[in-house]
Enzyme design. Structure first.
Site, PDB file in Angstrom:
ATOM      1  N   GLU A   1      11.577   2.129  -5.746  1.00 41.91           N
ATOM      2  CA  GLU A   1      11.140   0.927  -5.055  1.00 41.91           C
ATOM      3  C   GLU A   1      11.248  -0.246  -6.030  1.00 41.91           C
ATOM      4  OE1 GLU A   1       8.131   0.057  -1.444  1.00 41.91           O
ATOM      5  OE2 GLU A   1       8.243   2.011  -2.324  1.00 41.91           O
TER       6      GLU A   1
ATOM      7  N   GLU B   1      -1.931   2.868  -6.438  1.00 46.48           N
ATOM      8  CA  GLU B   1      -1.561   2.255  -5.162  1.00 46.48           C
ATOM      9  C   GLU B   1      -2.570   2.612  -4.077  1.00 46.48           C
ATOM     10  OE1 GLU B   1       2.062   3.862  -3.576  1.00 46.48           O
ATOM     11  OE2 GLU B   1       2.378   2.070  -2.351  1.00 46.48           O
TER      12      GLU B   1
HETATM   13  C1  BGC Z   1       4.959  -1.009  -1.657  1.00 50.14           C
HETATM   14  C2  BGC Z   1       3.812  -1.953  -1.517  1.00 50.14           C
HETATM   15  C3  BGC Z   1       4.226  -2.937  -0.493  1.00 50.14           C
HETATM   16  C4  BGC Z   1       4.273  -2.178   0.792  1.00 50.14           C
HETATM   17  C5  BGC Z   1       4.483  -2.967   2.025  1.00 50.14           C
HETATM   18  C6  BGC Z   1       5.062  -0.267  -0.370  1.00 50.14           C
HETATM   19  O1  BGC Z   1       5.992   0.711  -0.359  1.00 50.14           O
HETATM   20  O2  BGC Z   1       4.875  -0.186  -2.753  1.00 50.14           O
HETATM   21  O3  BGC Z   1       3.188  -2.319  -2.623  1.00 50.14           O
HETATM   22  O4  BGC Z   1       3.554  -4.120  -0.466  1.00 50.14           O
HETATM   23  O5  BGC Z   1       5.197  -1.134   0.693  1.00 50.14           O
HETATM   24  O6  BGC Z   1       4.874  -2.212   3.050  1.00 50.14           O
END
Ligand code: BGC
Length: 891
Positions: free
Chosen positions: A490, A771
């Site tokens: 990501e 997260e």
């Molecule tokens: C990310 C997040 C992001 C989110 C929004 C995720 O996969 O890691 O931090 O803001 O997606 O959908």
């Protein structure tokens, strides 16, 4: 209660000299080459209150390469010390400058010493100053990613050692330069990630000492990087910006007699050559494969036989899009040693599998001693954030970004670190080496160069550890752009994450240049896509291929500039980003229902993300939060309208001011009508809903604010110490509790250690913020969700409350011209201190509770006023200096 004493010590008694310190230009961190401005604004700090009518003498020694230096003195008023207009003739491309400042009296006599000089140098401003072309492989490369990477080299002759030499370096892809076998600079991942179709950065290096009389060689490692490497999730996308990589290198040599010679990359003088190098492939996320058998000793040294190499080919790129950076480069910031190395599996194995614990999860790379290897032996490194309960490495959470490096030995002893990949990890599994000890491993921490400006500490060790973890997650994700996470497939510039974290990070680090640079790309992408895309730079990925307006994420276009402005007071930058902020607010105005509520769902599967990652949401549907998405979207939009109104006022945009004021009122009316009941209960009876309405000042009636605060406190009291908010609500719950007089609940929630909570993560051994609240479950197993990172900064936004409410330091006026000291004691904390280097110097507060007495020490920098606002004590204003305050009979 009684405020007993205020002892104001004169700063003059503490410092010997009345001085100017910390001279700087624009938002650069100090001495800097290749600046982006021909008339950089100048700032400095005073150590003492100034005598009346003091002035500042600025002395500029400037020199164009090829000519003699001249010195110009200018006297300016001492009243302003932050971002004063460049008082000299504009700089020309390449011009060198040495600036000093000194306080003088009316009659010109010195009032203090000359400050330390600031060195800076102009970058290449005009398109025509870029003589170099981008050059790279001239053979047909296969179409997909994971291509074998090239080297580029050239040689040049110097009639004598140079007086001065600069290398202007950029790349489509990534580049590392060597001159005469030595790496140039300390940077990594050069030139960084920008929207390459609009701009690419060119970095300036002083290479005077690299060059010698006679033959010199320039060598360049080239990598795919963000330019054509695989980016992002859902399979990612490769070759997004182009499918050919190239380096642009311009060496400018000035001799003692002032003559200048240029050596620049091109495909026509036949002096630039290329061939395949030892990096067999390198992917930012997936890792690097290096075949030492393909090394060519001396390839970047003079005299190397490159007869077998091919001429380079030009990679077309418009030189008008080459820019000078306004931020620091990604650099090696720190070296770390392992805290544990152990073999797993059968100890009798000739080459065991090693698990190395670096003790800290962050963005880093291992430099490994490859020893006792035979030719063709393979060494592999697999980097992960955490271990599974059985001690094996947890690779599932990395998804495609497997962070897997491979080294094939040529039989020689060597130290090796990959060049064009980056890893977010704490543990590394190493295979293929017989003996491994601490001596064989250096680990280098990387992020963009930024000055730390905030500190925080209390008598509670768990809170200190939480704060430390928040800083580590921040550092890990400030790598060229503000990313969500540094490890899995990501690592995108997710706008929502920085929207929520901006007030926290502006306190911790000077990230003005960094985020202003990123905002340039936000503006480009907004113009291109007609909305603020989910992440910037934007690349089309799976279900996220078509940008659509998303609350919070899009609100970054207003919230980030506003946070930057509150910290810096930089009206000029605010004016630059103003069009972007207006564009977002204007766009969303078109989506509102007639009553002012943002109901419309964006046209992608999840709709609004709302209170993303609410802990009650199932692992596979993080958007399924308890709080209505329309409520969250409307609340953030109302705040954006308000912030834009303030911007319009500051920038004196009268028409806009009226328009946005009535828009804000309309939206807030809609919010109240739709989501707030007559009894003060909200349609979503959640912590997130109350926190947003309190913190964003959305409630119309005073009694609703009281009720909302009470209800929020009630919900927190009845949550068994569990945090009940996701990304959207988390930054605001504790501030909303404190604002409505419920510090007790705020402290209880912050100090809770049950799952989910901030200190739960700390108790589980986290070295960063995660997260998900429960990225690791209490039994040590990993959250089964596809999105399970251990290094996201969003939930660390609680540090803002720690700074402003535990420490008690907060700007009231933009640029900290006025700030508040208002610690709220609680949670059994007996001591806290926090400091922040404001644009005017360091402000700090440190407090100790001794039974009934509260002792405070406060530092107020020159040019600021401090408002002391302690519950149950009369408000007072402090002028610059050191202050000791004791408050007796607190209760
Ligand atoms: C990310 C997040 C992001 C989110 C929004 C995720 O996969 O890691 O931090 O803001 O997606 O959908």
């Amino acid at each position: 209660m009684a405020l007993s004493t205020i002892n104001k010590e004169s700063l003059l008694s503490q410092h010997d000299d009345l001085s100017i310190v910390d001279l700087r230009i624009e938002h650069y961190a100090g001495n800097v080459l290749g600046i982006a401005y021909n008339a950089p604004r100048v700032s400095w700090t005073y150590t003492h209150d100034l005598p009346d009518k003091a002035k500042v003498r600025l002395l500029l020694r400037r020199r164009m390469p090829g000519s003699e230096a001249e010195t110009i003195a200018i006297t300016v008023s001492s009243k302003k010390s932050v971002l004063i207009e460049w008082p000299f003739e504009p700089l020309k491309s390449r011009e060198e400058a040495v600036l000093t400042a000194q306080l003088i009296a009316q009659d010109g006599t010195a009032l203090g010493p000359v400050c330390d000089p600031l060195y800076f140098e102009a970058g290449l401003f005009e398109e025509s100053a870029h003589k170099a072309d981008f050059v790279g492989p001239s053979w047909p490369e296969f179409e997909s990613d994971h291509r074998h990477l090239p080297l580029v080299r050239t040689e040049t002759n110097l009639k004598e050692p140079p007086r001065r030499a600069r290398l202007y370096l950029s790349a489509l892809g990534m580049v590392e330069a060597e001159i005469n076998g030595v790496k140039v600079g300390n940077d990594a991942l050069t030139p960084g990630w920008t929207v390459y179709s609009n701009r690419v950065e060119c970095w300036t290096y002083d290479v005077t000492d690299f060059l010698v009389e006679g033959r010199n060689a320039l060598g360049f490692w080239l990598g795919d990087g963000w330019y054509r490497g695989r980016l992002g999730f859902d399979g990612g996308i490769a070759n997004y910006y182009g499918n050919r990589i190239g380096v642009s290198a311009q060496l400018e040599i000035e001799y003692g007699d002032h003559t200048i010679e240029y050596v620049y990359s091109n495909a026509w003088d036949r002096n630039w050559k290329t061939t395949l190098g030892p990096i067999v492939c390198s992917d930012l996320y997936e890792g690097e494969h290096y075949d030492a058998r393909l090394q060519m000793a001396g390839w970047s040294q003079p005299g190397f036989d490159d007869d077998g190499w091919s001429p380079v080919a030009e990679v077309p790129y418009d030189p008008a899009h080459i820019e000078n950076p306004e931020m620091g480069a990604v650099q090696k910031m720190e070296q770390r040693a392992p805290v544990m190395i152990k073999p797993i599996g059968d100890a009798a194995d000739a080459k065991p599998v090693w698990i190395v614990d670096m003790g800290q999860n962050c963005t880093q790379r291992i430099r490994l001693h490859m020893h006792d290897l035979r030719k063709d032996d393979v060494v592999t490194l697999h980097h992960v954030e955490v271990l599974e309960p059985d001690g094996s490495i947890a690779t599932r959470t990395l998804r495609r970004g497997q962070q897997y490096d491979q080294y094939i030995s040529n039989g020689e002893d060597a130290w090796w670190e990959p060049r064009f990949t980056m890893h977010g990890f704490r543990y590394v599994q190493i295979e293929g080496i017989a003996n491994l000890s601490e001596k064989d491993i250096d680990c280098h921490v990387y992020h963009s160069e930024m000055k730390p400006i905030g500190s925080f500490e209390t008598s509670n060790d768990l809170l200190n550890k939480l704060h430390e973890n928040i800083v580590w997650s921040m550092r890990s994700n400030f790598v060229s752009i503000p990313t969500d996470c540094p490890q899995r497939d990501e690592r995108m510039g997710w706008t929502g994450d920085i929207c929520l974290f901006a007030p926290t990070v502006t306190y911790l680090y000077d990230i003005q240049g960094f985020l202003n640079s990123w905002l340039t790309d936000v503006a480009y992408e907004r113009d291109k896509w007609g909305t603020v895309p989910y992440f910037i730079p934007f690349v089309p990925l799976g279900g996220w291929s078509h940008p659509d307006a998303l609350a919070i994420w899009g609100d970054a276009a207003v919230a980030v500039p506003w946070s930057l402005f509150m910290e810096s007071g930089d009206t000029e930058k605010l004016a630059t980003t103003y069009a972007l902020s207006c564009a977002w607010v204007d766009e969303v105005a078109g989506y509102l229902s007639p009553d002012g509520v943002w109901d419309r769902r964006p046209s992608f599967s999840l709709g609004q993300l709302g209170d993303w990652l609410d802990p009650s949401a199932p692992p596979d549907n993080p958007a399924q939060a308890m709080t209505q998405k329309e409520l969250v979207a409307t609340a953030f939009y109302a705040r954006s309208c308000r912030q834009l109104t303030q911007m319009a006022q500051i920038l004196k945009k009268e028409e806009d001011l009226q328009r946005y004021t009535s828009l804000a009122e309309h939206v807030i009316d809609g919010f109240n009508r739709r989501f707030v009941g007559r009894d003060g209960l909200m349609t979503s009876d959640t912590q997130c809903a109350y926190a947003l309405s309190i913190e964003f000042d959305l409630l119309r009636r005073f009694e609703d604010v009281i009720r909302a605060g009470n209800r929020l406190a009630y919900l927190v009291d009845h949550s068994d110490g569990k945090v009940c908010t996701g990304f959207a609500g988390t930054p605001y719950v504790l501030p909303a509790l404190s604002k409505t007089g419920h510090d007790k609940q705020a402290y209880a929630l912050l100090e809770s250690t049950v799952c989910p909570s901030w200190l739960y993560q700390v108790k589980m051994g986290g070295t960063t913020t995660w997260e998900r609240w429960d990225s690791m479950k209490p039994d040590g197993s990993l959250n089964p969700g596809g999105m399970t990172s251990f290094n996201h900064y969003a939930l660390g936004s609680v540090a803002n409350w720690m700074h402003t409410t535990i420490g008690g330091l907060e700007a009231i006026e933009p640029g900290w011209r006025e700030f508040r000291v208002a610690p709220h004691m609680g949670g059994g904390i007996t001591h806290a201190s926090t400091s922040h280097i404001t644009p005017r110097g360091e402000a700090s507060v440190s407090w100790h509770c001794r039974k009934e007495v509260l002792d405070l020490h406060i530092e107020v920098p020159v040019g600021t006023t401090c408002v002391v606002d302690i519950p149950s004590v009369e408000c007072s204003r402090l002028s610059p200096g050191s202050h000791d305050i004791s408050v007796h009979d607190r209760n």
